[in-house]
Design a protein around this motif. Sequence first.
Motif: not given
Length: 275
Positions: A20-29
């Motif tokens: 979830e933490g990694a996806m929070q970063w990547m999907t914000s792009r």
Amino acid sequence: MNKSNSQPAAKENYILGYGEGAMQWMTSRTAEVHGAFLLPWLKPGMRLLDCGCGPGTLTLGFAKRVAPGETIGIDREASQFTATVNAAQRENIGNLHFVTGDIYELPYADESFDAVFASAVLGSVSDPQRVVAEMARVLKPGGIMALKEFDHGGDIIWPLSPLLEKSAELYHGLRKHNGHAEDCGRRLRGWVHAAGCDVQHLRGFFDQQAGPDELRVYIDRNNYLINEILGPQYIELGWCTQDDLAAQAAAWVEFAANPAAIYLACWFEAIGIKS
Ligand SMILES: C[S@@+](CC[C@H](N)C(=O)[O-])C[C@H]1O[C@@H](n2cnc3c(N)ncnc32)[C@H](O)[C@@H]1O
């Protein structure tokens, strides 16, 4: 196919993982913000490959720009694609495809794409120059190579307490431990040139934190990622304890509340045209 002594992708440790933490970063792009430097170069009908596309939010934006040209996102971890595949279906975007694969050995013919792109990938592989050469292989002469990478050696974090310094040291140490260039942004020009492309655009800049609210979001995301996947790796390596991590997380929250705090993440972007 390029030959090298680097490890096959399956054996490389991708340190951020897919939680979830990694996806929070990547999907914000998005393509509009994070990929903006490439947009003026794109034209309808181009065939584009996004290497190490992650959840594919950038890929989706590029697909809209080059439609009806095909856009492919390739990544070693397919679980990330689902939300974007669903979004593309809802929006009737038919020119976007996701493929599971290794960017060291792209499953495409020589000179078969008009544009190749990679963002935040070269700093997560042990032989980035080999990846860039492989991207150049599938690029048509005159095609566009677009790269975007962080450069942690250029980050400005201030005021830096000993706890924050330790936290940054652990993160940088983990990248080095895995053979990843944490300062890869500054190397883009050389890599693009070495791959036979003429560098037409190079920019180094900061991903700027506008104020305390934005900084808190940034810090919360980082703390989540440390708790989720980075911290357990530090502990496994014997570099720190759970108590150390808790103290560092609290120090980051205190930092975010300081009206004087600055966290500027350094990035580079490059565009090259294949000769
Ligand atoms: C930090 S994410 C970046 C995702 C996206 N490009 C972005 O900017 O948001 C790095 C991605 O590279 C992928 N990756 C790393 N090594 C790879 C390899 N050898 N082959 C394919 N994908 C790889 C990871 O699975 C991960 O999804």
